[in-house]
Design a protein around this motif. Structure first.
Motif, PDB file in Angstrom:
ATOM      1  N   CYS A  26       0.872  -1.190   0.000  1.00 37.51           N
ATOM      2  CA  CYS A  26       0.000   0.000   0.000  1.00 37.51           C
ATOM      3  C   CYS A  26       0.898   1.226   0.000  1.00 37.51           C
ATOM      4  O   CYS A  26       1.823   1.320   0.807  1.00 37.51           O
ATOM      5  CB  CYS A  26      -0.873  -0.028   1.258  1.00 37.51           C
ATOM      6  N   HIS A  28       0.175   4.114   0.906  1.00 36.86           N
ATOM      7  CA  HIS A  28      -0.136   4.960   2.067  1.00 36.86           C
ATOM      8  C   HIS A  28       0.460   4.327   3.333  1.00 36.86           C
ATOM      9  O   HIS A  28       1.378   4.869   3.936  1.00 36.86           O
ATOM     10  CB  HIS A  28      -1.659   5.117   2.143  1.00 36.86           C
ATOM     11  N   ASN A  29      -0.063   3.187   3.682  1.00 38.96           N
ATOM     12  CA  ASN A  29       0.504   2.277   4.697  1.00 38.96           C
ATOM     13  C   ASN A  29       0.728   2.863   6.086  1.00 38.96           C
ATOM     14  O   ASN A  29       1.620   2.395   6.814  1.00 38.96           O
ATOM     15  CB  ASN A  29       1.834   1.681   4.176  1.00 38.96           C
ATOM     16  N   THR A  30      -0.036   3.883   6.470  1.00 37.66           N
ATOM     17  CA  THR A  30       0.164   4.444   7.809  1.00 37.66           C
ATOM     18  C   THR A  30      -1.000   4.155   8.763  1.00 37.66           C
ATOM     19  O   THR A  30      -0.899   4.467   9.943  1.00 37.66           O
ATOM     20  CB  THR A  30       0.336   5.981   7.754  1.00 37.66           C
ATOM     21  N   CYS A  31      -2.108   3.587   8.288  1.00 35.30           N
ATOM     22  CA  CYS A  31      -3.292   3.422   9.137  1.00 35.30           C
ATOM     23  C   CYS A  31      -2.958   2.577  10.379  1.00 35.30           C
ATOM     24  O   CYS A  31      -2.398   1.485  10.247  1.00 35.30           O
ATOM     25  CB  CYS A  31      -4.425   2.770   8.351  1.00 35.30           C
ATOM     26  N   PHE A  33      -4.698   0.897  12.481  1.00 35.31           N
ATOM     27  CA  PHE A  33      -5.438  -0.352  12.744  1.00 35.31           C
ATOM     28  C   PHE A  33      -5.058  -1.453  11.760  1.00 35.31           C
ATOM     29  O   PHE A  33      -5.501  -2.588  11.886  1.00 35.31           O
ATOM     30  CB  PHE A  33      -6.954  -0.093  12.626  1.00 35.31           C
ATOM     31  N   CYS A  34      -4.283  -1.117  10.738  1.00 35.36           N
ATOM     32  CA  CYS A  34      -4.042  -2.024   9.617  1.00 35.36           C
ATOM     33  C   CYS A  34      -2.612  -2.562   9.654  1.00 35.36           C
ATOM     34  O   CYS A  34      -1.655  -1.795   9.626  1.00 35.36           O
ATOM     35  CB  CYS A  34      -4.291  -1.273   8.306  1.00 35.36           C
ATOM     36  N   MET A  36      -1.792  -5.059   7.400  1.00 35.89           N
ATOM     37  CA  MET A  36      -1.716  -5.892   6.198  1.00 35.89           C
ATOM     38  C   MET A  36      -0.359  -5.812   5.494  1.00 35.89           C
ATOM     39  O   MET A  36       0.170  -6.801   5.037  1.00 35.89           O
ATOM     40  CB  MET A  36      -2.827  -5.518   5.205  1.00 35.89           C
ATOM     41  N   TYR A  37       0.156  -4.594   5.390  1.00 32.09           N
ATOM     42  CA  TYR A  37       1.398  -4.454   4.608  1.00 32.09           C
ATOM     43  C   TYR A  37       2.513  -3.790   5.415  1.00 32.09           C
ATOM     44  O   TYR A  37       3.491  -3.315   4.840  1.00 32.09           O
ATOM     45  CB  TYR A  37       1.125  -3.611   3.350  1.00 32.09           C
ATOM     46  N   LYS A  38       2.344  -3.735   6.739  1.00 27.71           N
ATOM     47  CA  LYS A  38       3.363  -3.047   7.547  1.00 27.71           C
ATOM     48  C   LYS A  38       4.716  -3.765   7.433  1.00 27.71           C
ATOM     49  O   LYS A  38       4.775  -5.005   7.454  1.00 27.71           O
ATOM     50  CB  LYS A  38       2.920  -3.003   9.021  1.00 27.71           C
ATOM     51  N   GLY A  72      -3.325  -2.983  -2.021  1.00 24.66           N
ATOM     52  CA  GLY A  72      -4.075  -2.116  -1.113  1.00 24.66           C
ATOM     53  C   GLY A  72      -4.646  -0.813  -1.636  1.00 24.66           C
ATOM     54  O   GLY A  72      -5.687  -0.364  -1.158  1.00 24.66           O
ATOM     55  N   THR A 104      -7.703   4.785  -2.093  1.00 27.43           N
ATOM     56  CA  THR A 104      -7.872   5.742  -1.000  1.00 27.43           C
ATOM     57  C   THR A 104      -8.584   6.969  -1.583  1.00 27.43           C
ATOM     58  O   THR A 104      -8.632   7.144  -2.816  1.00 27.43           O
ATOM     59  CB  THR A 104      -6.515   6.182  -0.411  1.00 27.43           C
ATOM     60  N   GLU A 132     -13.785   3.999   6.986  1.00 28.70           N
ATOM     61  CA  GLU A 132     -13.571   3.576   8.377  1.00 28.70           C
ATOM     62  C   GLU A 132     -14.409   4.360   9.379  1.00 28.70           C
ATOM     63  O   GLU A 132     -15.071   3.789  10.218  1.00 28.70           O
ATOM     64  CB  GLU A 132     -12.088   3.627   8.814  1.00 28.70           C
ATOM     65  N   LYS A 144      -5.366   8.079   8.972  1.00 28.41           N
ATOM     66  CA  LYS A 144      -5.952   7.746   7.672  1.00 28.41           C
ATOM     67  C   LYS A 144      -5.529   8.756   6.617  1.00 28.41           C
ATOM     68  O   LYS A 144      -5.634   8.498   5.419  1.00 28.41           O
ATOM     69  CB  LYS A 144      -7.487   7.732   7.831  1.00 28.41           C
TER      70      LYS A 144
HETATM   71  S1  SF4 Z   1      -6.186   0.385   5.598  1.00 29.92           S
HETATM   72 FE1  SF4 Z   1      -5.878   0.512   3.371  1.00 29.92          FE
HETATM   73  S2  SF4 Z   1      -4.958   2.568   3.063  1.00 29.92           S
HETATM   74 FE2  SF4 Z   1      -4.700   2.055   5.239  1.00 29.92          FE
HETATM   75  S3  SF4 Z   1      -2.668   1.121   5.399  1.00 29.92           S
HETATM   76 FE3  SF4 Z   1      -4.163  -0.575   5.172  1.00 29.92          FE
HETATM   77  S4  SF4 Z   1      -4.235  -0.951   2.977  1.00 29.92           S
HETATM   78 FE4  SF4 Z   1      -3.278   1.045   3.224  1.00 29.92          FE
END
Ligand code: SF4
Length: 290
Positions: A26, A28-31, A33-34, A36-38, A72, A104, A132, A144
């Motif tokens: 992703c 963006h990759n700063t959320c 709660f997420c 997934m790709y950290k 993402g 996004t 969200e 976000k």
């Molecule tokens: S929630 Fe979506 S936009 Fe935010 S970090 Fe995860 S993949 Fe990226």
């Protein structure tokens, strides 16, 4: 054959789609709660290689009627690249009727209306956007990097371009005793956006998410199953969108699976939540959530 890097995520409704991984991770990759790709670097896959893999896949299997472009926030790709990809998918898989993508609000707003219309003409049909929450403060808190106005603008552009939009909300993002306080703002924003689809997920503290680390340090208390359901109830109660919008909470993270159309099914949906919360044996087992 198509190759995939890392773990590939897609919306539940794209379970049978041809998944085309055009980006990895992703951008963006700063959320908070997420997870997934950290820890994974974002990059764009080689387009020529991807085209060759699609050609190979087309010779192997033709049973798809939808395609989904991952990962993402793949709408961050240039319009030219996406157009070429959509054209290739349509030519190689004539049975594919719709192409979906994650985006996004920034990805949508960076594109001109003409670009979005071009993508629609080339087969893009569905844009999935994680909103969200509708709360400005909570959006900042969860990093976000989008405001309610950004979402309103993005939703309006998608509508004008003729692209369907599927929005995702998450219960419990602000934690125990706080989350309910933000729900009316979420209902207001989504009512204004009046999307084609809106679905609720329930926060899951997965590995690698900064919010999980906050929980482990005692700085974040998750909501109870009752609080999560109460949040959806309050959202429905405050919802004023004119519809028609398909509403779902059928993701594996949810304590109660709901489905209906907004606004006409709101009384039935609220009733189902109320009855579930009042059930003596409702415990919202965590093991049911994936
Ligand atoms: S929630 Fe979506 S936009 Fe935010 S970090 Fe995860 S993949 Fe990226």
């Amino acid at each position: 054959m198509l190759t995939y890097e890392g773990r590939v995520y897609r919306p539940p409704s794209e379970a049978r789609s041809l998944i085309v991984q055009a980006t990895v991770g992703c951008s963006h990759n700063t959320c908070s709660f997420c997870g997934m790709y950290k820890g994974e670097a974002f990059y764009v896959k080689d387009q020529d290689q991807l085209m060759r893999e699609l050609e190979e896949e087309a010779r192997t299997y033709q049973g798809y009627n939808r395609a989904f472009i991952a990962d993402g926030d793949a709408l961050c790709l240039s319009t030219d690249r996406l157009v070429a990809l959509c054209q290739k998918i349509k030519v190689l898989f004539p049975g594919i009727r719709r192409i979906g993508i994650y985006a996004t609000a920034k990805d949508v707003n960076r594109k001109s209306l003409e670009n979005l219309k071009t993508l629609k003409d080339q087969g893009l049909g569905m844009v999935y956007m994680g909103v969200e929450t509708g709360s400005r403060d909570l959006l900042k808190e969860i990093k976000k990097d989008a405001s309610p106005e950004d979402y309103l603008k993005a939703g309006g552009k998608l509508k004008k371009a003729g692209l369907k939009q599927s929005l995702t909300l998450i219960t419990g993002l602000a934690g125990h005793k706080r989350s309910l306080g933000y729900t009316k703002e979420t209902a207001q924003l989504i009512s204004q956006m009046n999307p084609d689809y809106v679905s609720y997920l329930t926060l899951m503290l997965g590995p690698h998410a900064p919010l999980t680390q906050a929980y482990q340090k005692g700085k974040f208390t998750p909501v109870s199953p009752e609080e999560a359901l109460a949040e959806i109830y309050l959202f429905l109660d405050a919802y004023t969108g004119k519809g028609p919008s398909v509403f779902r909470s059928n993701h594996a993270s949810n304590y109660l699976y709901l489905g209906g159309n907004l606004p006409e099914d709101i009384p039935d949906l609220k009733d189902a939540i109320r009855k579930t919360i009042e059930m003596e044996n409702f415990v919202g087992e965590e093991y049911r959530r994936l």
